[in-house]
Design an enzyme around this catalytic site. Structure first.
Site, PDB file in Angstrom:
ATOM      1  N   ILE A  46       0.723  -1.169   0.117  1.00  0.00           N
ATOM      2  CA  ILE A  46       0.087   0.060  -0.089  1.00  0.00           C
ATOM      3  C   ILE A  46       0.945   1.238   0.004  1.00  0.00           C
ATOM      4  CG2 ILE A  46      -1.984  -1.026   1.045  1.00  0.00           C
ATOM      5  CD1 ILE A  46      -1.216   0.107   4.029  1.00  0.00           C
ATOM      6  N   ALA A  73       5.342   2.376  -0.934  1.00  0.00           N
ATOM      7  CA  ALA A  73       6.631   1.918  -1.040  1.00  0.00           C
ATOM      8  C   ALA A  73       7.691   3.072  -0.785  1.00  0.00           C
ATOM      9  CB  ALA A  73       6.787   1.484  -2.459  1.00  0.00           C
ATOM     10  N   ALA A  74       8.559   3.363   0.229  1.00  0.00           N
ATOM     11  CA  ALA A  74       9.366   4.383   0.366  1.00  0.00           C
ATOM     12  C   ALA A  74      10.892   3.901   0.262  1.00  0.00           C
ATOM     13  CB  ALA A  74       9.264   4.978   1.810  1.00  0.00           C
ATOM     14  N   SER A  75      11.723   4.788   0.429  1.00  0.00           N
ATOM     15  CA  SER A  75      13.018   4.295   0.285  1.00  0.00           C
ATOM     16  C   SER A  75      13.564   3.309   1.079  1.00  0.00           C
ATOM     17  CB  SER A  75      14.082   5.473   0.362  1.00  0.00           C
ATOM     18  OG  SER A  75      13.968   6.357   1.365  1.00  0.00           O
ATOM     19  N   GLN A 118       8.819  -1.003   2.186  1.00  0.00           N
ATOM     20  CA  GLN A 118       7.347  -1.279   1.997  1.00  0.00           C
ATOM     21  C   GLN A 118       6.486  -1.607   2.804  1.00  0.00           C
ATOM     22  OE1 GLN A 118       8.599  -2.273  -2.520  1.00  0.00           O
ATOM     23  NE2 GLN A 118       7.040  -3.922  -1.611  1.00  0.00           N
ATOM     24  N   VAL A 119       4.869  -1.312   2.769  1.00  0.00           N
ATOM     25  CA  VAL A 119       4.089  -1.526   3.809  1.00  0.00           C
ATOM     26  C   VAL A 119       3.006  -2.197   3.336  1.00  0.00           C
ATOM     27  CG1 VAL A 119       2.435  -0.590   5.502  1.00  0.00           C
ATOM     28  CG2 VAL A 119       4.467   0.429   4.964  1.00  0.00           C
ATOM     29  N   LYS A 156       5.562  -3.883   7.983  1.00  0.00           N
ATOM     30  CA  LYS A 156       6.348  -2.938   7.224  1.00  0.00           C
ATOM     31  C   LYS A 156       7.830  -3.724   7.138  1.00  0.00           C
ATOM     32  CE  LYS A 156       8.400   1.576   8.124  1.00  0.00           C
ATOM     33  NZ  LYS A 156       8.297   2.777   9.113  1.00  0.00           N
ATOM     34  N   ASP A 169       8.078  13.804  13.414  1.00  0.00           N
ATOM     35  CA  ASP A 169       7.589  13.778  11.880  1.00  0.00           C
ATOM     36  C   ASP A 169       6.169  14.003  11.666  1.00  0.00           C
ATOM     37  OD1 ASP A 169       7.801  14.026   9.060  1.00  0.00           O
ATOM     38  OD2 ASP A 169       8.237  11.976   8.937  1.00  0.00           O
TER      39      ASP A 169
END
Length: 530
Positions: free
Chosen positions: A130, A132-134, A137-138, A152, A287
């Site tokens: 759902i 995708a970051a550096s 992924q989740v 995650k 954050d």
């Protein structure tokens, strides 16, 4: 030249790739300033233009091209308006942390290696991520127990890649400090060191799980705050399993309007949450951007994603609370004293100029509409102005300001009529009262007095000055020689201060009388010693 790079950097090939990207993206000024143009192929050395400064969007594109470590570094620099000009901040905040997905098959393999067979743990596991970051992924999933969760999964080989890039960043920072006094003043190398710590913590999901548990525990005495549960037994460095919570993003105004919730209560709760995390607990979500901040149909505030937290010492928390109160009370000198005490003051700092800036901001706060200015945005603005005048504050303090301003912005989206400044002052006073109750003061009082021994050895001269000032025309002059009597005067100082505290905070009349008797004894002791 060649030898220095080869000596300090293991992956010279990656280093040269970075210098090539900088040259292609017209970042010649950086290579010139760091004396690194010799790393380029001969022809490129002369074709790389030396521009005065790179365009903000060019800098963002460069960081995106350089990959995860540099994207994250850019995101951290976007949290430093005291060091980075606003036009760059705006662009860095747009940094895309959306990278190519890796195969779900690979993700499932990592999950099985880390926590066991998927079929034995999950009744459902998403086919597609759902997000995708550096770093990760989740996936949506459901445990065999029926609990809805998110999983995650850390990106394969990310640790090795980040380690290489951190070594290069450190090399560049060391070189920048060597070539620039400004970079020394902003302590670029220290900044990279802090970033190293943060990104390594963010890659370690056990750390994120711990952060979530600490904030959940700290917030447990507050109603209307929801922190998702962590499944500790299903969490490792590479895999994190967490309760899936449903809520509406705070930016979705129309959906929020449809909810039957008390928005002024949400505002109060949000401010209290931010201030409790910062001033009371010294452990805060660093954050809190809109996609980590939800509101559910019962009016609960939901926080997610605890990869980045800020930590503040007891002393800094107290100073921060005092700074807010000084700003609210329009006490310019006291506010400036607190800021210079918390920061690194460079040799050519312009403190008088900074005082003028603070005075202007405080008056703006008094005369502006609530929406335009608030205590936290004024504090952040002061930190930015301080750096322009040569006073540099620690990163955690900037993150504090940014976090509070972000929460405030979110709350104003939800409730544009909120009177945040009044709310802030009331809440800060409450928290400081709790922290400085007789019971709490008792614990730290002796330590504080001993730490501030100098203050107390100078106390007699301060008393004589006060007598001079308050005498009706008559002057009372007392000369004080403290160097030979430190222990005795310190003892008297402790008694004097202790009894003053007794007479101020203890409700009982008889105890207050005892306090006053001690006070008289202390005065006698002083008169004998001085």
């Amino acid at each position: 030249h060649m030898g220095i790079v080869a000596r300090d950097i293991e992956d010279v090939k990656r280093f040269d790739e970075i210098t090539r990207v900088l040259a292609e993206q017209e970042m010649g000024i950086i290579l010139d300033d760091l004396d690194l143009k010799h790393r380029l192929p001969f022809v490129k050395r002369f074709s790389t233009p030396r521009k005065k400064e790179p365009k903000p969007e060019r800098l963002r594109e460069t960081l995106e091209e350089l990959g995860p470590t540099f994207i994250k570094f850019g995101q951290i620099m976007a949290q430093r308006p005291d060091l980075v000009p606003q036009r760059y901040i705006e662009e860095l905040e747009e940094l895309e942390d959306h990278v190519h997905e890796f195969e779900t098959e690979q993700a499932r393999r990592i999950v099985e290696e880390e926590i066991g067979e998927i079929d034995k743990i999950f009744s459902e596991f998403g086919d597609e991520p759902i997000a995708a970051a550096s770093i990760a992924q989740v996936y949506k999933a459901q445990l065999n127990s029926g609990d809805e969760v998110i999983v995650k999964v850390r990106r394969p080989n990310i640790e090795e890649r980040v380690e290489t890039d951190l070594e290069i960043l450190e090399f560049l920072a060391r070189r920048a400090e060597k070539h620039s006094s400004t970079m020394q003043d902003v302590r670029l190398l220290k900044l990279v060191g802090e970033f190293d710590k943060w990104i390594n913590e963010e890659m370690n999901f056990e750390k994120e799980a711990r952060n979530a548990e600490i904030i959940q525990s700290n917030m447990s005495d507050m109603e209307k705050i929801k922190i998702p549960d962590v499944y500790g037994q299903l969490t490792t460095r590479k895999v994190l399993v967490m309760e899936r919570v449903e809520g509406i993003k705070c930016t979705e105004e129309r959906k929020l309007e449809e909810l039957d919730i008390d928005i002024s209560e949400v505002t109060r709760t949000g401010i209290r949450m931010g201030l409790n995390q910062v001033i009371r607990d010294g452990f805060f979500h660093a954050d809190p951007h809109p996609s980590n901040f939800f509101i559910d149909e019962d009016g609960n505030i939901i926080l997610i994603d605890f990869g980045m937290v800020g930590k503040l010492t007891k002393k800094t928390r107290r100073q921060l609370g005092l700074l807010f109160l000084h700003i609210g009370n329009e006490d310019i000198d006291a506010a400036v004293d607190v800021i210079t005490d918390m920061g690194h003051v460079s040799e050519d700092a312009d403190i008088d100029g900074f005082k003028e800036d603070v005075e202007e901001m405080v008056l703006m706060l008094r005369n502006s509409k609530i929406k335009d200015n608030s205590l936290s945005s004024t504090m952040l603005e002061m930190i930015i102005k301080a750096s322009r005048k040569g006073v540099f504050l620690p990163t955690n303090l900037i993150l504090t300001g940014k976090a509070l301003v972000t929460i405030e912005g979110i709350l104003l989206t939800v409730n544009p009529e909120a009177e945040l400044t009044t709310e802030y002052q009331d809440q800060i006073e409450d928290i400081l009262k709790e922290q400085n109750s007789p019971k709490e003061l008792g614990k730290s009082f002796m330590i504080d007095l001993l730490q501030n021994k100098d203050t107390f050895t100078k106390m007699p001269s301060k008393i004589s000055k006060k007598l001079d000032e308050t005498g009706n025309g008559a002057t009372t002059h007392v000369e004080v020689e403290t160097s030979d009597h430190h222990d005795e005067i310190l003892t008297a100082g402790l008694v004097l201060s202790g009894t003053f505290l007794l007479s101020q905070v203890l409700p009982s009349n008889s105890l207050r009388m005892i306090g006053i008797a001690f006070l008289l004894a202390a005065v006698v002791l002083f008169s004998k010693r001085i």
